[in-house]
Enzyme design. Sequence first.
Site, PDB file in Angstrom:
ATOM      1  N   GLU A 292      42.678  48.617  56.617  1.00  0.00           N
ATOM      2  CA  GLU A 292      41.900  47.665  57.410  1.00  0.00           C
ATOM      3  C   GLU A 292      42.632  46.333  57.534  1.00  0.00           C
ATOM      4  OE1 GLU A 292      39.687  47.854  59.373  1.00  0.00           O
ATOM      5  OE2 GLU A 292      38.714  45.912  59.562  1.00  0.00           O
TER       6      GLU A 292
ATOM      7  N   TYR B 194      44.346  40.771  40.496  1.00  0.00           N
ATOM      8  CA  TYR B 194      45.646  41.308  40.907  1.00  0.00           C
ATOM      9  C   TYR B 194      46.788  40.409  40.414  1.00  0.00           C
ATOM     10  CZ  TYR B 194      44.749  45.271  44.051  1.00  0.00           C
ATOM     11  OH  TYR B 194      44.453  46.489  44.566  1.00  0.00           O
TER      12      TYR B 194
END
Lengths: 359, 359, 395, 395
Positions: free
Chosen positions: C244, C128
């Site tokens: 989550e 990322y």
Amino acid sequence: MNFNQTDDRRMISDSLRRYLADQYPVEHRIKIAYDAPFHDAKKWGELAELGILGALVSEDQGGFGGEGFDIAIVFEEFGRTLCPEPMLGNLMGLRLYAAFGQSDKVDAIIAGTARTALAVFEAEAFTDTSEIATSATQSGENWTLSGRKSLVYGGHAADTLLVAARTPAGKIGLFEIEAKAADIHSYAMIDGGGAAEVGLDNVSAKCLSGDAGETIEAALDAGRLALCAEAVGAMDVLKEMTKDYLMQRQQFGRPIATFQALQHRLVDLSIEIEQARSITIHAAGAVDTPGRALAVAKAKNLIGRAGKLVAEEAVQMHGGIGMTWEYAGSHYAKRLTMIDAQLGDKEDQLRRVMELMSA
Amino acid sequence: MNFNQTDDRRMISDSLRRYLADQYPVEHRIKIAYDAPFHDAKKWGELAELGILGALVSEDQGGFGGEGFDIAIVFEEFGRTLCPEPMLGNLMGLRLYAAFGQSDKVDAIIAGTARTALAVFEAEAFTDTSEIATSATQSGENWTLSGRKSLVYGGHAADTLLVAARTPAGKIGLFEIEAKAADIHSYAMIDGGGAAEVGLDNVSAKCLSGDAGETIEAALDAGRLALCAEAVGAMDVLKEMTKDYLMQRQQFGRPIATFQALQHRLVDLSIEIEQARSITIHAAGAVDTPGRALAVAKAKNLIGRAGKLVAEEAVQMHGGIGMTWEYAGSHYAKRLTMIDAQLGDKEDQLRRVMELMSA
Amino acid sequence: MDLNFTPEEDAFRAEVRSFLKDNLSEELATKVRNGEELGKADIESWHATLQSRNWLAATWPVEYGGPGWNAVQRHIFDEECCLANAPRIVPFGLGMLGPVLIKFGTEKQKADILPRILDGSDWWCQGYSEPGAGSDLASLKTRAIREGDDYIINGQKTWTTLGQYADKIFCLVRTSTEGKRQEGISFVLVDIKTPGIEVRPIKLIEGGYEVNEVFFSDVRVPVSNLVGVENEGWTIAKFLLTHERTGIAGVGASTQALHELKALARKLKRRGKPLIEDPLFAARIAEAEIDLEALRMTNLRVLVDASGGAASNTIASMLKIKGTVIRQNLDDLARRALGPAAAPFPMEALAGNLAVAPPEAAASAASYFNNRKLSIFGGSNEIQRNIIAKDIFGA
Amino acid sequence: MDLNFTPEEDAFRAEVRSFLKDNLSEELATKVRNGEELGKADIESWHATLQSRNWLAATWPVEYGGPGWNAVQRHIFDEECCLANAPRIVPFGLGMLGPVLIKFGTEKQKADILPRILDGSDWWCQGYSEPGAGSDLASLKTRAIREGDDYIINGQKTWTTLGQYADKIFCLVRTSTEGKRQEGISFVLVDIKTPGIEVRPIKLIEGGYEVNEVFFSDVRVPVSNLVGVENEGWTIAKFLLTHERTGIAGVGASTQALHELKALARKLKRRGKPLIEDPLFAARIAEAEIDLEALRMTNLRVLVDASGGAASNTIASMLKIKGTVIRQNLDDLARRALGPAAAPFPMEALAGNLAVAPPEAAASAASYFNNRKLSIFGGSNEIQRNIIAKDIFGA
């Protein structure tokens, strides 16, 4: 009242700054500070030549300085470069040798031909000397020491150790031993530089004083002052690094230095650093006065708080890069954090202040 | 696990919120809270009619609630409007009357026809009951009390007082006296509402229990929970006022809500308010369990810290206007600050946590 | 209002506890407790142990091989694992890529990849962040240019956790430079052994090695490795950001850290007495415990909510900020409990016959420094504050 | 480096101390110590006492009737006055307008006005802030329009401290709307009895009355009341902002507050022991003392510097921020020392024969709330941070 350094001190401070900048660039420092022998042993003689060690004791004791401000200028420069040489142990040892009139030793240390360290604290006596369990036993003229000393700064690079031990009379005495006579386990510290555990099993010792408690406290306070000054030097540099980073790093299309929340946080750091500088000056001026213990305890408490704030905020404002070993700032942050733990942390010092305040 | 209010509680909470919003608009509240009798005496019967007092004790004790969550919903609404009615004293008194089976009194208080207050603390016993000096003397069937009680919340507006006093056996007993039999000095508090000093000079008393220490502690913890809930209500409102002010106030040509430093500070407040809400829920759930003391002490400590932060930051972010009596926010800030001092402040509560933690 | 767990939830907790008691080795738990670095084999064997009970992929639906737990069950499982000093599950395949594929993947991708995550065949890592795009993820620069049925990837990723063990990496790459910065990003799966990829270690502040730089030079990847729609990878990035996040508070881990801290403070002595009897130190432990108690309840409020719907971004960001602050404070206290004995490097502190610190605390300074990352990685606390401010001020 | 005062400075301190001992009444000192509101007569009589020794206008040169002290002497004088619980000198005429006239005034203005400040004939107040222009002073809107030899002033000032006692007010007014916001501002002197002026009290958070709103409706003021150059009043405003800011740290006042706090903590009991023996409370006092010690030294560093040159704006802003934070912390501790007994209004706390609090501490909550102003008025701490940031980042 006058806040200017004397010309002599300015000279030492300038030449030390130049020397350290030249000899301990941060990449070199990172390389040597974590691997045995945890410093650059060849340089000790050069530091002695610069007069650094002589600056730490007074003229009538064989040096040419010895005031709080002398200690402060030396260690502030050490802080600026994170110099890992075992100066702290030598400072405290030197002052104790001087206090007990061991002029040969004083001369040798000032000349850089001998190194020493002070072994005081133990696993259950990390903050004061009252719980010292290491015992000194006398048999005729001979003394032997048994016990275990912990976190002996510079103990990895000393010829002799000065050991605080409990005498048969229940006092804290000061003893000199040959380092090689003890069981020494040297290690690197997480913020660089070395220290040692010292195991003593009937080690033969020379008694410098049978009742040295207060003199040892004074030497420890000199050490605490040194750590304060070192922290001020390190804070100045880390703050500058952080400022530069904020101005250079771009996010969302502009330098992150333009974000007001970060600006205000850097301002708060800057204020605490000024406070840290001030309290260190205060302690330096008091180190040879009856106000020594209170002033030094105050300084080291504030330094502990300011150092933690500066270290944590600097890492946070750097983001990921501040978390890396490769980036010098992370080593400054570690040093600033761990200085607090040396010779009694901010809460230990606060306790001293409370005791002296209510007395 | 379920964080929804029961329908009954939601009904009480909704009707109380409407009632208080209607009857205690903040200008009215500021007018009545600081001048004798420091509340709006005519309204007490209406609050009783709404069932507020009945909600504070359990069904088998004559009420129809009495759980921690019942206390919390009532006081949270009080906090939202800074309602200055002497509910705290009545809550604690009511629970003690109920605990000692005084059902006539319980019924009268629930009906709003009688008011009471709890007199526990003294000038040198502000945080716990161990130093209580007020003495109870028995002569035949008759008891008399002598001493001085301080900061009796609601003592200015009570018919009877429940007084904690030391019995000849050295225990803390609980006694009922007629308020008019005592020397009562009523005053306004700086955050509004009233309290009283109570001088006792051989005042004739009825003994409810000769050993009431633990029951009084439970009533005080109910009071502390109430204060936590009140604080949560006040914090929510003050935070909203601050947000609105930041969005409306222009400086340097734009709303100050656009300054990132202020944004982040309001975020930090919001986080602490969520924490305050959570710990209050935790305490409300524990108030009738063996974990009561620890849970309540934890809650009131966190509330004390959060309340101070919210109050100080709200005033600061408002600037000058937050400093004025005319602006409602200043009264919220005062209340949030002074709640901490009632029934033991954050450090007193921390001490309780430390004791319970190490036990 | 009912703050009690249901009997079913209590039973589930007992089941988890008993499983851990039977299946977590003393040796592994001690390593975790002492903050020692775990090797690849340690982690793989623990994953396999959990998978043997079908408990490895806590967030996956039953049809894909997950246990089908709700948020409260996941919370209980996490708490028990922390209290037992079980290793943390490495989340890149199980907690991140798995859910992404389940939501955005093709049937073939799901069938090919998910089982290999569960059985440990593939160790995934995350591509990322980039040197110039940390918290400002949308400014990423790694390019993937279409060439026939392949993408040719060039660029650099960084902070790739445990990339040294990885077989595969999922990446955000720029497939178009048109439109807004968030547009033109795609989510692509890459075999880390593809020619042109180099993984270089980054040594962290405390001296440990857990993150990496990953360099891409003309790395050729089949277009079939695209997940979801080309140029719409930002949707997946946002999904992962909000997915989550109830575990984000780290309540279980902090609870265990608090236990350890108290045990340490009972064991260590200062001025002849246990440290826990020092009022100043005890006060700081007590405040930490109070903050954690409140956080636990905040977390439960979100969890129970999330069992029905989705947790708001704002509250998740609050949990992240407060959770990391609390954890970092606990680490700080553990380090300070040791006093100067925290200073030696962990391995050196325990070496020889003159150990400086108790083994369970020897890594306390290292952990403290390492965990400064908590408020930086995964969206810094400053970014979290921006997210919350946006919600509060609607700007 | 030499941290000692010179023998001359020590002698000066002794001289001040002895003067205060002989000339400050016990009654007045007690009022100050107890935080009671001082009446106009209290202040005027104290000013007269100081003027009898020529010590009233601490910053004025000898030729205008000041003592000609340097910064260190002013510091010593201030410290001794605080320690003796002398009233603070009301600064508007003496500390603000006086220096402005000495620098910017005409000879006639100086001759007419300065002596009347010294002898107490004129009580001056300050017309700076406006409802929409607090910390952003340059956005002020009060207009002064030239009409022949007069200005006609319309507008509103606020936060005018002790305006209720004032004979005169000096104002910043807008004489032009052209150019940048800082341009077009002028510094004008106004007799507060001029028709069209109304002074309305503002009640502060703790219930006290020390500030006012001042309304101007077609208030006619002769142009000769202009100080300095028309439209260049900003120069004067900036001069005042940077003038004599070494007293800004409030070291003397905080030192006295610390003394009082310690005395209180020795006197009050908790759990059967003096409060000062409570480790948690004592720790907070000790930290406050440490911070103040550092601030004293920071202040001295600036003072000694300023004896030669001018203190930098940055360090003055630092002194303001840290000085107010420390003072507010001391107020907070004094309030908390009292526990719940801090709650009653001061007058009510002492009324009747059931006094709630010791007289010297009865106003502690009121002082705490009142002194929240310290970090707001006179350039809020946020504005001070902006000033410092500008210096650090050069932006």
